[in-house]
Design an enzyme around this catalytic site. Structure first.
Site, PDB file in Angstrom:
ATOM      1  N   SER A 133       0.801  -1.227   0.000  1.00 50.17           N
ATOM      2  CA  SER A 133       0.000   0.000   0.000  1.00 50.17           C
ATOM      3  C   SER A 133       0.830   1.271   0.000  1.00 50.17           C
ATOM      4  O   SER A 133       0.385   2.300  -0.508  1.00 50.17           O
ATOM      5  CB  SER A 133      -0.952   0.015   1.200  1.00 50.17           C
ATOM      6  N   HIS A 185       0.472   4.176   5.101  1.00 49.33           N
ATOM      7  CA  HIS A 185      -0.162   4.835   3.959  1.00 49.33           C
ATOM      8  C   HIS A 185       0.265   6.300   3.870  1.00 49.33           C
ATOM      9  O   HIS A 185       0.522   6.819   2.776  1.00 49.33           O
ATOM     10  CB  HIS A 185      -1.683   4.741   4.083  1.00 49.33           C
TER      11      HIS A 185
END
Length: 269
Positions: A133, A185
């Site tokens: 991610s 993230h």
């Protein structure tokens, strides 16, 4: 009928290879019952010199839903490979994928260090991160700056304006994957902005190959030093200057040490 998948694969060769690689690694992890503590990246493993985990953690996934979300988003972001006419393209994609993997990993460990050393939050000492991610969110950010009119398609059902995709996906991921790492993230988003704004730049084939070479060297020697893999044909000897290892080829051993015991505090990124 829709467009045959074959043409997309031809136009997105790097993306196709990465999606295939991550899928194969996920299958092997499930098949071999390899514990995520064996491939994930944490603050403790980083300070112990397990630098190889920066690569294995990025390519490993904790669940099929996690894998499908990341690979679906990555496939949509592979449009970068088709934008050579605006200064992007496959070479650009490969160059800055390397940057995103390394820099986002370093940044998240740096944030952990700050939280542990400055704010005394020891929880982050043992949090283990896995997932692609960081890179996915980095590419969302780059595309949102360079091609703000683009769309991000998820699962072939949901279409998001790319200009808001990093933050919309951050919320969406937190809902469908409760263990999603906000800091992981966020690291990808920050590195993505640094690339988009030219704070990190100048990558070409020479620097990409140089960087890849150093990644391979650090990966192999840190893997050997940590004892996670028995490279018995390599022996690191101590010298007066311990920072300069000597290498000897003395045999050929291949012994993977893997454990199916999961580690508490796993975060997916």
């Amino acid at each position: 009928m829709g467009r045959p998948l074959f043409y997309d694969i031809i136009e997105k060769p790097a993306t196709s290879c990465i999606v295939t690689l991550c899928s194969v690694i996920w299958f092997v992890i499930q098949k071999k019952s390899i514990g995520y503590s064996q491939v994930g990246l944490s603050y403790e493993t980083a300070i112990e010199g397990h630098y190889w985990r920066m690569i294995t953690s990025a390519l490993s996934h904790i669940s099929v839903l996690h894998l499908v979300f990341n690979m679906s988003a990555l496939w949509s972001l592979g449009v970068v490979e088709q934008l050579g006419h605006v200064g992007l393209g496959t070479a650009y994609y490969l160059h800055y994928t390397l940057v995103l993997v390394v820099f986002s990993g370093v940044l998240v460990i740096g944030i952990y260090h700050l939280l542990i050393a400055r704010f005394k939050i020891d929880y982050f000492r043992r949090v283990t991160a896995v997932g692609y991610s960081c890179v996915v969110f980095g590419w969302m950010t780059i595309l949102s700056v360079k091609q703000p009119s683009s769309k991000l398609n998820l699962f072939g059902l949901l279409s998001l304006p790319i200009s808001f995709a990093p933050f919309e996906s951050l919320i969406f991921t937190s809902i469908i994957v409760p263990q999603a790492s906000f800091l992981g993230h966020l690291s990808g988003i920050l590195v993505g902005y640094a690339i988009s704004w030219g704070l990190i730049g100048g990558m070409n084939n020479y620097w990409a190959l140089t960087m890849l070479g150093w990644i391979v060297v650090v990966f192999v020697f840190s893997l050997k030093k940590s004892g996670a893999y028995d490279f018995s044909f390599l022996e690191i000897e101590s010298l007066t200057d311990a920072s300069l290892p000597s290498v000897r080829f003395i045999g050929n051993g291949r012994t993977l040490q893997a454990s199916a015991v999961p580690l508490s505090g796993v975060e997916v990124v």
